[in-house]
Scaffold this active site. Structure first.
Site, PDB file in Angstrom:
ATOM      1  N   CYS A   1       0.810  -1.153   0.087  1.00  0.00           N
ATOM      2  CA  CYS A   1       0.133   0.104   0.136  1.00  0.00           C
ATOM      3  C   CYS A   1       1.038   1.153  -0.032  1.00  0.00           C
ATOM      4  CB  CYS A   1      -0.904  -0.067   1.219  1.00  0.00           C
ATOM      5  SG  CYS A   1      -1.974  -1.345   1.351  1.00  0.00           S
TER       6      CYS A   1
ATOM      7  N   HIS B   1      -2.460   6.428   4.322  1.00  0.00           N
ATOM      8  CA  HIS B   1      -1.516   5.448   4.580  1.00  0.00           C
ATOM      9  C   HIS B   1      -0.133   6.175   4.137  1.00  0.00           C
ATOM     10  CE1 HIS B   1      -0.323   0.856   4.966  1.00  0.00           C
ATOM     11  NE2 HIS B   1      -0.036   1.427   5.774  1.00  0.00           N
TER      12      HIS B   1
END
Length: 485
Positions: free
Chosen positions: A117, A173
């Site tokens: 991610c 993130h």
């Protein structure tokens, strides 16, 4: 270096028989009538509406003019390459994303910037290899010590400087408060979660913290997360805008925990475990199934459909460039066939992702492209289309595809490079160089072996040496991983 010349058989589109003439069309030259890169399952869809007309190899439509588009960039989370029915899934139905593909261009050889991610998001937001920045070395970010430095130019900050309104809705993130935030990196507005995962109802994150924010303040909403993001994105689109806008819509679906809309019992059990101190409760290693995963992907598809409906009703559909992709390859329950590997690996299944682009004002529908592309390319492309200039102090690693997509220019020869801890990969034309953790150098010809099972390293030592040398030259210019990492 092999080029994208139509007479180079090594440049056939992986995944389908392809004539040289057909590939010429795929990179914007002459027309061809054969479909390119269509998975077998997608060639005969169950839904008759998905077969309105066969895909044709991509060809630009130069000469058209349009104003600077709005940009709606949608990311799924851990969605596998073949998890959409238009990419070959035999059991997951994704009519809205399939329709988006029919209305634009479906890319068969599109890749994420990394295998997890955070580094992929770094590569998309900066247009550079993750290893250019300290925060990009975290694979993925797991604590508050790393993040995207607010001083680094981003897609959002550069577009904002060119007159765009900017918003990020969903998963960030790329670092935690107080040092890192979308609103510190060029986005005017942020609504979403900072961490890598959260429980879909309670919004509890990996450390048991509450992780739903509006700007830098917590926002209380205990409904199913995908519903909330869909509503927020639709509301943003419907708002009266007096200038073009960028909306990064980052769903967490279908990332674990494996909780579909309505699974309140499963939600309560995970919350109980989190509060009891189970640090791996969100990983949901004892939960999920193919059926549950299917529900989550189909819910993602419905949610994208709702957002696209809001876009159409707002009257902005024609002048909005919509891009959909996954942030990396699929996870435990993904359907990646015929690729090998999954999230975390530089095998094809870890980095090749479904990717669709639609811009009705400039690009025709029902097209498919076999051009190898990866996340940083979209940064460079969107900046050029929007009339924004990269910061010369932070040169991009991506290549703009605007000439290819809009003017029919032949794409520039280049390599696609990846690096994660213990693995390396580089793609040049049809060839892929790969070294896994502790393994030997390997060489694959993807047009004939996209599953990466026939190692040609011994048969083609010259090709292997050239690709390895190119990888090492690029790697030498990146930051090293911390010792012991």
């Amino acid at each position: 270096m092999p080029s994208f010349d139509s007479n180079t058989s090594a440049n056939k589109v992986p995944g389908a028989p392809l004539t040289r003439r057909a590939f010429t069309t795929a990179v914007g030259a002459t027309a061809a009538t054969a479909a390119v890169g269509v998975p077998a399952a997608a060639a005969a869809p169950r839904d008759p509406s998905a077969a309105e007309s066969a895909e044709r190899p991509f060809r630009a439509a130069p000469g058209r003019h349009a104003r600077r588009p709005n940009i709606l960039f949608i990311l799924g989370d851990d969605l596998g390459w073949a998890d959409l029915s238009s990419y070959g899934s035999p059991h997951i139905r994704t009519p809205h994303l399939d329709a988006l593909a029919r209305q634009g261009v479906r890319f068969t050889d599109a890749y994420s910037g990394s295998a997890t991610c955070s580094p992929t998001r770094f590569s998309l937001y900066t247009g550079r290899y993750p290893g250019r920045t300290e925060g990009g070395l975290s694979e993925p970010i797991a604590d508050r010590s790393a993040g995207l430095e607010p001083t680094h130019p981003t897609l959002a900050s550069l577009l904002k400087g060119a007159g765009y309104a900017t918003a990020l809705i969903g998963k960030w993130h790329c670092g935690y408060l107080p040092d890192y935030s979308p609103t510190r990196s060029g986005w005017d507005e942020f609504f979403g979660n900072f961490g890598g995962a959260l429980e879909y109802y309670s919004k509890l994150g990996l450390g048991g913290e509450y992780d739903l924010y509006e700007g830098d303040a917590t926002y209380k909403d205990l409904r199913y997360y995908t519903r909330i993001l869909t509503e927020r994105a639709s509301r943003y689109i419907r708002r009266g805008h007096d200038r073009p806008w960028l909306l990064n819509l980052n769903f967490t679906t279908p990332h674990w925990p494996w909780i579909a809309d309505g699974d309140t019992g499963a939600s309560a059990e995970i919350v109980r475990r989190i509060k009891a101190g189970d640090g791996r409760a969100l990983w949901h290693g004892d939960g999920g199934s193919v059926e549950k995963y299917t529900q989550m992907v189909e819910d993602l598809d419905r949610s994208v459909g709702e957002v696209l409906k809001a876009l159409k009703r707002s009257g902005q559909e024609k002048d909005t460039l919509v891009f959909f992709a996954s942030d990396n390859g699929g996870e435990r329950f993904s359907y990646n066939w015929p690729l090998s590997g999954n999230k975390g690996s530089l095998r094809e299944g870890g980095i090749r992702v479904p990717s669709v682009l639609r811009w009705p004002a400039r690009i025709d529908g029902n097209q498919v492209s076999g051009l190898p592309v990866f996340s940083p390319d979209w940064t460079a492309t969107l900046l050029e289309i929007a009339g924004a200039r990269p910061d010369p102090a932070y040169p991009l690693d991506g290549t703009s595809l605007a000439g290819y997509l809009l003017r029919g220019e032949a794409p520039r020869e280049r390599d696609l490079f990846w690096r994660v801890r213990g693995e390396r990969a580089l793609r040049r034309g049809d060839w892929k160089y790969y070294r896994g953790k502790g393994g030997p150098d390997q060489l694959f010809r993807l047009s004939e072996d996209q599953r990466e099972q026939a190692d040609l390293a011994a048969a083609e030592p010259g090709v292997l040496a050239a690709l390895r040398a190119s990888w090492e030259r690029t790697d030498a210019g990146l930051l090293p991983y911390p010792s012991g990492a």
